[in-house]
Design a protein around this motif. Sequence first.
Motif, PDB file in Angstrom:
ATOM      1  N   SER A 179       6.381  22.573  43.658  1.00 58.82           N
ATOM      2  CA  SER A 179       5.495  21.446  43.365  1.00 58.82           C
ATOM      3  C   SER A 179       6.272  20.155  43.147  1.00 58.82           C
ATOM      4  O   SER A 179       5.925  19.098  43.696  1.00 58.82           O
ATOM      5  CB  SER A 179       4.668  21.753  42.109  1.00 58.82           C
ATOM      6  OG  SER A 179       3.982  22.975  42.239  1.00 58.82           O
ATOM      7  N   TYR A 180       7.330  20.236  42.365  1.00 62.43           N
ATOM      8  CA  TYR A 180       8.013  19.012  41.943  1.00 62.43           C
ATOM      9  C   TYR A 180       9.150  18.610  42.869  1.00 62.43           C
ATOM     10  O   TYR A 180       9.545  17.444  42.889  1.00 62.43           O
ATOM     11  CB  TYR A 180       8.486  19.166  40.493  1.00 62.43           C
ATOM     12  CG  TYR A 180       7.329  19.068  39.531  1.00 62.43           C
ATOM     13  CD1 TYR A 180       6.980  17.861  38.951  1.00 62.43           C
ATOM     14  CD2 TYR A 180       6.538  20.182  39.252  1.00 62.43           C
ATOM     15  CE1 TYR A 180       5.907  17.759  38.094  1.00 62.43           C
ATOM     16  CE2 TYR A 180       5.456  20.092  38.400  1.00 62.43           C
ATOM     17  CZ  TYR A 180       5.135  18.875  37.824  1.00 62.43           C
ATOM     18  OH  TYR A 180       4.052  18.770  36.989  1.00 62.43           O
ATOM     19  N   GLU A 181       9.691  19.579  43.636  1.00 58.28           N
ATOM     20  CA  GLU A 181      10.717  19.210  44.618  1.00 58.28           C
ATOM     21  C   GLU A 181      10.116  18.312  45.693  1.00 58.28           C
ATOM     22  O   GLU A 181      10.764  17.378  46.183  1.00 58.28           O
ATOM     23  CB  GLU A 181      11.298  20.471  45.255  1.00 58.28           C
ATOM     24  CG  GLU A 181      12.521  20.233  46.116  1.00 58.28           C
ATOM     25  CD  GLU A 181      13.808  20.158  45.322  1.00 58.28           C
ATOM     26  OE1 GLU A 181      14.803  19.649  45.871  1.00 58.28           O
ATOM     27  OE2 GLU A 181      13.820  20.592  44.172  1.00 58.28           O
ATOM     28  N   ALA A 182       8.865  18.575  46.070  1.00 60.14           N
ATOM     29  CA  ALA A 182       8.197  17.750  47.083  1.00 60.14           C
ATOM     30  C   ALA A 182       8.035  16.319  46.592  1.00 60.14           C
ATOM     31  O   ALA A 182       8.342  15.356  47.306  1.00 60.14           O
ATOM     32  CB  ALA A 182       6.838  18.361  47.429  1.00 60.14           C
ATOM     33  N   ALA A 183       7.557  16.160  45.348  1.00 62.97           N
ATOM     34  CA  ALA A 183       7.377  14.811  44.799  1.00 62.97           C
ATOM     35  C   ALA A 183       8.720  14.098  44.636  1.00 62.97           C
ATOM     36  O   ALA A 183       8.828  12.896  44.907  1.00 62.97           O
ATOM     37  CB  ALA A 183       6.667  14.901  43.451  1.00 62.97           C
ATOM     38  N   ILE A 226      12.179  10.616  37.467  1.00 62.83           N
ATOM     39  CA  ILE A 226      12.553  11.079  36.124  1.00 62.83           C
ATOM     40  C   ILE A 226      11.664  12.239  35.691  1.00 62.83           C
ATOM     41  O   ILE A 226      12.140  13.239  35.138  1.00 62.83           O
ATOM     42  CB  ILE A 226      12.480   9.916  35.121  1.00 62.83           C
ATOM     43  CG1 ILE A 226      13.589   8.894  35.418  1.00 62.83           C
ATOM     44  CG2 ILE A 226      12.609  10.417  33.689  1.00 62.83           C
ATOM     45  CD1 ILE A 226      13.474   7.599  34.646  1.00 62.83           C
ATOM     46  N   VAL A 227      10.364  12.139  35.947  1.00 57.14           N
ATOM     47  CA  VAL A 227       9.449  13.234  35.589  1.00 57.14           C
ATOM     48  C   VAL A 227       9.804  14.502  36.353  1.00 57.14           C
ATOM     49  O   VAL A 227       9.875  15.603  35.780  1.00 57.14           O
ATOM     50  CB  VAL A 227       7.985  12.830  35.867  1.00 57.14           C
ATOM     51  CG1 VAL A 227       7.052  14.031  35.703  1.00 57.14           C
ATOM     52  CG2 VAL A 227       7.556  11.707  34.930  1.00 57.14           C
ATOM     53  N   THR A 228      10.055  14.374  37.659  1.00 56.52           N
ATOM     54  CA  THR A 228      10.403  15.566  38.452  1.00 56.52           C
ATOM     55  C   THR A 228      11.774  16.112  38.069  1.00 56.52           C
ATOM     56  O   THR A 228      12.007  17.320  38.164  1.00 56.52           O
ATOM     57  CB  THR A 228      10.373  15.238  39.955  1.00 56.52           C
ATOM     58  OG1 THR A 228      11.215  14.098  40.227  1.00 56.52           O
ATOM     59  CG2 THR A 228       8.970  14.919  40.420  1.00 56.52           C
TER      60      THR A 228
END
Length: 427
Positions: free
Chosen positions: A165-169, A217-219
């Motif tokens: 999920s977060y690698e994409a963002a 930063i969030v990811t």
Amino acid sequence: MSTAAIVIIIINILLAKILSVGTTPIMVWWERRVAGFMQDRTGPNRADIGGIRLGGLIQAIADMLKLVFKEDFTPAHIKYKFLYTIAPALVFICSFLTMAVIPFADNLVVDGESFMMQAIPTQLGIMWFLAFAGLSVFGIILGGYASQNKYGLLGGIRASAQVISYEAAMALSVISILLTYGSINLNDMVQVQGGTFWGVIPAWGIFMQPLAALIFIVTAFAETNRTPFDIAEGESEIVAGYHTEYSAMRFGLFQVGEYAAMSASSAIIVTLFLGGYQIPWMDTQTIQSNINYVMIAIIILLPLKAFFFAKWMNKNYDWLDKNDKRQKEKNILIKGFWGIAIIISASLIALIATGLGENGVNIATAVIQIGTFVAKFLFMNFVFIWIRWTLLRFRYDQLQMLGWKVLIPLSILNIVVTAIVVVAIGS
């Protein structure tokens, strides 16, 4: 290979090793002390060596030694012992290698030869970071799977879903950064941030790409499995998740890997968005042209910092019994910091008096930039610790919703806006 080249390579490797792994005891101590401060308690401060506690740092070293000498137990039900053994090492190695491409200073020129100030002098830059940051999750997945424990397996599954999920963002946010800087080389990006826009604001990524900075930063928090994204090891739900069956130094490697990942993420955030090794309004050429004034400023600031530190220690670290070992430790620490400040200041005064050649100016500039990078790096690590002890853990559905429904659409929007601006104004 020249002697200068060998020395610079060794220094770069040592810097990468110290900042990624060597700072782990300091980060553990810092995290526990910050947590204690925020929760209105003392934190670890009992362990000492000859009465010297270093504010609790000896406790972190004692905990590390305990893990080293503790029995390394492998449960009998483990079938895939090779996978079980290499999982923590994989997390550790990938987190360590992520730091290898971070530029600690601008290219250093010695005797007409230019050297990249990073552990692995590659041009891959941000691509290297994304590759190894994504690989580290395989260690978590392997650890959960090889443990043959339902809690470990759940932790591994959660980690894999989270990283997808977060690698994409994260990757999408990086695209807008690449459009802004026009390069994948991290040193090129930092050199761009040495300038200003509108003549006043430093051209740092956080000002040029605020939305990309927020998303990245969030990811990065999610990639490091730090609170509020630590569902892979949620104690209230799945005991300890992927490392439930681990003990001794194999468990320790998972912990070191987490702090190494935090350090690597802090370093890449500083490099992309906080100007890297650049001092605001002072690029490399400006420092080199005014090196004597910069050194004079350091000579003035060091004693001032030692003075205020001593004043703070005398106010907050005072004991009624002057023979108390803690009182003696305070006096030793104050004298130690004053001694360091005086030695450094005296050395700088001697250098200014004797004069610096071309190589001396370049080396002094590199040292100042390394110090600037380390200061920003420590600040960003503090932000990681601050967030951990401030926010609560997300629920699984909230975590996925944030990744897929908020961060990814915002990243795509940011790419479109950035591309339009780049096409319209040319940079």
